[in-house]
Every structure is written in C-alpha cells, then in structure tokens.
Motif scaffolding. Structure first.
Motif, PDB file in Angstrom:
ATOM      1  N   LEU B  81       0.818  -1.217   0.000  1.00 52.35           N
ATOM      2  CA  LEU B  81       0.000   0.000   0.000  1.00 52.35           C
ATOM      3  C   LEU B  81       0.852   1.267   0.000  1.00 52.35           C
ATOM      4  CD1 LEU B  81      -2.858  -1.127   2.392  1.00 52.35           C
ATOM      5  CD2 LEU B  81      -2.905  -0.970  -0.078  1.00 52.35           C
ATOM      6  N   SER B  85       0.740   3.873  -3.225  1.00 51.86           N
ATOM      7  CA  SER B  85       0.439   5.292  -3.056  1.00 51.86           C
ATOM      8  C   SER B  85       1.596   6.158  -3.559  1.00 51.86           C
ATOM      9  CB  SER B  85      -0.047   5.605  -1.632  1.00 51.86           C
ATOM     10  OG  SER B  85       0.979   6.048  -0.797  1.00 51.86           O
ATOM     11  N   GLU B  93      -3.376   5.528 -11.913  1.00 48.17           N
ATOM     12  CA  GLU B  93      -4.509   5.141 -11.076  1.00 48.17           C
ATOM     13  C   GLU B  93      -4.251   3.775 -10.456  1.00 48.17           C
ATOM     14  OE1 GLU B  93      -7.684   6.533 -10.550  1.00 48.17           O
ATOM     15  OE2 GLU B  93      -6.897   8.399 -11.410  1.00 48.17           O
ATOM     16  N   ARG B  94      -4.604   3.641  -9.186  1.00 48.94           N
ATOM     17  CA  ARG B  94      -4.454   2.357  -8.504  1.00 48.94           C
ATOM     18  C   ARG B  94      -5.142   1.225  -9.268  1.00 48.94           C
ATOM     19  NH1 ARG B  94      -4.012   0.978  -2.814  1.00 48.94           N
ATOM     20  NH2 ARG B  94      -3.186   3.078  -2.772  1.00 48.94           N
ATOM     21  N   ALA B  95      -6.377   1.482  -9.690  1.00 49.43           N
ATOM     22  CA  ALA B  95      -7.150   0.415 -10.344  1.00 49.43           C
ATOM     23  C   ALA B  95      -6.448  -0.067 -11.616  1.00 49.43           C
ATOM     24  CB  ALA B  95      -8.554   0.907 -10.660  1.00 49.43           C
ATOM     25  N   ASP B  96      -5.790   0.847 -12.322  1.00 51.07           N
ATOM     26  CA  ASP B  96      -5.091   0.447 -13.545  1.00 51.07           C
ATOM     27  C   ASP B  96      -3.871  -0.410 -13.228  1.00 51.07           C
ATOM     28  OD1 ASP B  96      -6.955   1.836 -15.028  1.00 51.07           O
ATOM     29  OD2 ASP B  96      -5.775   3.685 -15.043  1.00 51.07           O
ATOM     30  N   GLU B  99      -5.066  -3.819 -12.414  1.00 43.43           N
ATOM     31  CA  GLU B  99      -5.486  -4.463 -13.657  1.00 43.43           C
ATOM     32  C   GLU B  99      -4.263  -5.016 -14.411  1.00 43.43           C
ATOM     33  OE1 GLU B  99      -8.335  -5.302 -14.870  1.00 43.43           O
ATOM     34  OE2 GLU B  99      -7.628  -5.878 -16.884  1.00 43.43           O
ATOM     35  N   ARG B 297     -16.583  -3.545  -2.335  1.00 42.59           N
ATOM     36  CA  ARG B 297     -16.140  -2.203  -2.737  1.00 42.59           C
ATOM     37  C   ARG B 297     -17.324  -1.373  -3.222  1.00 42.59           C
ATOM     38  NH1 ARG B 297     -12.214  -5.525  -4.839  1.00 42.59           N
ATOM     39  NH2 ARG B 297     -12.905  -5.325  -6.998  1.00 42.59           N
ATOM     40  N   ALA B 298     -18.193  -2.005  -4.008  1.00 41.12           N
ATOM     41  CA  ALA B 298     -19.359  -1.278  -4.527  1.00 41.12           C
ATOM     42  C   ALA B 298     -20.302  -0.882  -3.391  1.00 41.12           C
ATOM     43  CB  ALA B 298     -20.088  -2.141  -5.558  1.00 41.12           C
ATOM     44  N   ALA B 300     -19.603  -0.397  -0.216  1.00 39.96           N
ATOM     45  CA  ALA B 300     -19.023   0.654   0.632  1.00 39.96           C
ATOM     46  C   ALA B 300     -19.196   2.010  -0.028  1.00 39.96           C
ATOM     47  CB  ALA B 300     -17.540   0.363   0.888  1.00 39.96           C
ATOM     48  N   MET B 301     -19.007   2.045  -1.338  1.00 40.58           N
ATOM     49  CA  MET B 301     -19.146   3.305  -2.076  1.00 40.58           C
ATOM     50  C   MET B 301     -20.601   3.783  -2.052  1.00 40.58           C
ATOM     51  SD  MET B 301     -16.743   4.987  -3.228  1.00 40.58           S
ATOM     52  CE  MET B 301     -17.343   6.663  -3.255  1.00 40.58           C
ATOM     53  N   HIS B 303     -22.854   3.090   0.157  1.00 44.02           N
ATOM     54  CA  HIS B 303     -23.147   3.521   1.519  1.00 44.02           C
ATOM     55  C   HIS B 303     -22.608   4.937   1.756  1.00 44.02           C
ATOM     56  CE1 HIS B 303     -23.687   3.373   5.847  1.00 44.02           C
ATOM     57  NE2 HIS B 303     -22.413   3.674   6.000  1.00 44.02           N
ATOM     58  N   ALA B 304     -21.366   5.166   1.304  1.00 46.77           N
ATOM     59  CA  ALA B 304     -20.756   6.490   1.507  1.00 46.77           C
ATOM     60  C   ALA B 304     -21.552   7.574   0.779  1.00 46.77           C
ATOM     61  CB  ALA B 304     -19.307   6.479   1.010  1.00 46.77           C
ATOM     62  N   ARG B 307     -24.821   8.286   2.614  1.00 48.39           N
ATOM     63  CA  ARG B 307     -24.591   9.025   3.847  1.00 48.39           C
ATOM     64  C   ARG B 307     -24.314  10.505   3.565  1.00 48.39           C
ATOM     65  NH1 ARG B 307     -20.723   8.828   8.281  1.00 48.39           N
ATOM     66  NH2 ARG B 307     -19.302   9.085   6.547  1.00 48.39           N
TER      67      ARG B 307
END
Ligand SMILES: [Fe+2]
Ligand SMILES: [Fe+2]
Lengths: 95, 318
Positions: B81, B85, B93-96, B99, B297-298, B300-301, B303-304, B307
């Motif tokens: 991690l 970062s 991007e982290r997601a890339d 992938e 992940r979906a 949590a997003m 929910h955020a 809120r």
C-alpha cells in the motif's frame, strides 16, 4: 464499476502529544470513517501515532513548484529578520 | 539549447546535488515511466509475496510463530500500500495498476512463484528472501524520488523484524532433531538460487542500470548487491550449521569477497516469462480475491454516497 477507485485520502499523523500532525502518505477509502480506520492499519501498526487526520486529496491546493523562486526568493535577502544580523557586544548576557 | 534540454539539465543538476524530486516538479518523461514501472512492480511483489507465506499461517507450529507470521504478512500488505500510493503520485490510477498485475502486463519478483512446501520455507523466506530484499531496499531509501524514498524508509524499518523472525525459525530447526535439521537444509537448498536471482541479471546484461544510476534511482549495480548478499549469507549460514548449495563458494583473499558459482539464467527467464511452478496459481488467487471483493467495494461506495446525501439534506434543513 470495474476499474473505479475509491477516493484518495492524504493521511497526517501526530506521532506523540505535543507534536504537529505530519503527512505520511495516502490511501483509498470509501469515506472519511473508513479512511481513518485504514490509516490506523496501514500507518500506525507500531504505535507511530496518537492522532490521525484524513483529508480527501482533491481538497488540497498546493503551490506551484515552478513559481518557487518568485514565492521564496524575496525572503533570501532579508537577513535583518534573523537575530545574528544585529551587532552587540560580547559582555551583553541573557539576550 | 531547447527548452526541454534546459529543463533536463536543471533536473540532472538537482539530482547530482542530492536534491529530492517531488511529485509536482518537472521530470523527464522517461524518469517518470521508469519509476512507475519500478515502484508498481515493487508494490505487486509485496502483495503477491503474501501468498507463499499465507500458505503456512494456519499451520504454524505454535501460537508464537503464528503471531509473528501473521504480523509479517500484514506488514507486506502495508508495504504494497505504501508503494502503490507512491506510484500514484506520478499520475497513475491504482485500479489500472491492479489491472496490469491481473492481466499479466505487469511483472513482480519471480521469487514468489516458488512453492512453500515445508515449514522451514517460512524461515528460509525470512532469512534469504527478506534478506535479499533488504539489500535491495536500503539504498532505495536514498532514491532521488521523494515519495519512493520515504516509502522505503518505512518499509526498511519493518523488514528487519521479518528477517529476524525467519532466522529464528531456522535457528530453532538447526538445534532440533535430525529430521528438523534435514528439513532446514532441504529448504535452504531450494531457496538459495532463486534468492540470488532476486538481484536481477548480471550487470553486463542489464542495459538500464547506467541510466537508473545516473538518475539516482539505483545506487548500486545488481552484481554489487548480489556480492554483498553472498558475503553476509555465507557467514550467517555457519551459525545454522548448514551448507549453501553452491560448491563454488570460496573466500577470495585478493578480492576480499566470496566467489560464487554461475546462476542458471535460463531458469530465471523462464519464471519471469510465466512458466515458474506457481505463476498461474498466484495470479489466479489475486484475481479471485479481487473479483470476490467487488461487491464489498461497490457496497461501501454506495453507503458512503447515501450518507453524504443524507448529511447534505440535513444541512439544508438546518
Ligand atoms: Fe516487504
Ligand atoms: Fe518483508
């Protein structure tokens, strides 16, 4: 949904009472509560902190490094801002 | 001089003066690309590196060993991690990155494509694999790119516990029964050469080293680091009463170093290309974990978002 990141957060940690919060890195989290929980696990596994601040990275405005000279150079020729600029005799104590 | 050349020479002057490069500073495109590749590969290695050891967490021989191993594997997740970062400060991007690991376009250290078939392997990994990693990582604490250097300072602080817990496992086996001593020797026999390969190709076959050293991403060549590793490991092996599986290891008075044998580079490239004993299994495991976590992940997003909508409504009312 596949390649979507959770928002990025910058993490600041106060290593002990009396010291400033200091930037330590960043992480992804869905919201501020999760950001603090994740920061606890990622950045304070060995009691490195007593307090955590999280700020969503997009809210940070930074100065432009290419303007560094214009911003900081004016301070360089202001030596009179430092105590050693003033000539005083050695006999003078406690000052 | 063109504008780019002027920027490049100013950049190099900073590097020569040991001034750290920070994310928003101007940097050559190739410097950025090299760092993205190196830091993300490093991050992937930390993440995939959890798998061989994770294999033994439930079967650790005592609670003490289990606690140590759990903490070590958790640290490796943390290292991944910190490094992701650091890579993201360079505009990826982290997601890339994830992938790229999953679709095989990104590499990770080939050492993690070997299986952990005995408990002694947990000791050998701590001693040799973390040991080799430390040799590589300590100079990276002085890397010219600030965020990478700072991440490595955190990593290095944690690594020494990893190596010590590994060595303690081996030391205990070395004082045990005949069967335990055999298990120790057999394990070291399997890990020694792959650990030697962790430093990468010989200098003569490492065309990017010169540029990386000029940019102060790298501070020592692959062979320099490998030599240091051999010199300390040979001495440490004596404490374990074992032999290293290289008949050519011999003190060279003239060089002041231990000589060692020739590495099987065919094996190395074969594993890098994906044909090691566990390459397929490692990536499968990562992909499975990622896919099975997608709904979390979906959720949590979602929910955020809910809120924050609720909060902004409350603010409007107030
Ligand atoms: Fe690590
Ligand atoms: Fe480690």
């Amino acid at each position: 949904m596949k390649n979507q990141n959770w928002p990025l957060w910058e993490i600041f940690i106060r290593s002990k009472q009396g010291l400033n919060h200091k930037h330590v890195g960043s992480l992804h989290a869905a919201d501020e509560k999760m950001a603090i929980e994740n920061a606890r696990d990622v950045y304070t596994r060995r009691s490195e902190g007593v307090s955590i601040w999280v700020v969503e990275s997009k809210h940070i405005t930074a100065s432009d490094p290419s303007e560094g000279e214009a911003l900081y150079e004016p301070a360089n020729d202001k030596v009179y801002r430092h105590p050693t600029f003033y000539d005083l005799p050695d006999e003078l104590k406690h000052m | 001089m063109t504008n780019i050349q002027a920027l490049e020479s100013r950049f190099q002057a900073k590097v020569d003066d040991e001034v750290k490069i920070e994310p928003k500073d101007w940097m050559p495109e190739k410097y950025r690309k090299t760092l993205i590749r190196q830091i993300s590969q490093h991050a992937h290695s930390e993440i995939v590196g959890m798998l061989p050891e994770g294999n033994w967490i439930t079967r650790a021989p005592s609670l003490r060993r289990k606690l140590g191993l759990l903490a070590k594997v958790q640290d490796e997740a943390g290292h991944g991690l910190y490094l992701y970062s650091a890579a993201e400060t360079l505009g990826v991007e982290r997601a890339d990155l994830i992938e790229q690991l999953h679709n095989g376009t990104a590499k990770y250290s080939s050492i993690f494509n070997y299986p952990t078939t005995s408990w002694a392997d947990i000791g050998s990994i701590g001693w040799l694999v973390d040991g080799a990693a430390i040799m590589n990582q300590v100079p990276l604490c002085r890397c010219s790119y600030g965020p990478y250097a700072r991440a490595m300072v955190r990593v290095c602080k944690e690594e020494s516990f990893h190596q010590r817990q590994g060595f303690e496992i081996l030391l205990t086996l070395s004082k045990g029964t005949e069967a335990q001593k055999e298990m120790l020797q057999e394990s070291v026999n399997r890990w020694w050469w792959p650990a030697m390969m962790m430093f990468g190709p010989n200098d003569a076959d490492s065309p990017h080293t010169a540029q990386s050293m000029k940019w102060k991403i790298k501070r020592f060549t692959n062979d320099e680091l490998r030599q240091k590793f051999v010199d300390v490991s040979v001495e440490q092996a004596k404490i374990l009463n074992i032999t290293l599986p290289d008949p050519d290891i011999k003190w060279n008075e003239e060089r002041g170093h231990y000589d060692y044998g020739v590495i099987d580079w065919e094996e190395f490239w074969n594993v890098v290309k994906g044909n090691g004993p566990c390459n397929h299994e490692r990536i499968q495991t990562r992909v499975k974990a990622h896919e099975e976590g997608a709904w979390v992940r979906a959720a949590a997003m979602a929910h955020a978002e809910k809120r924050s909508q609720r909060n902004s409504k409350k603010e409007q009312v107030a």
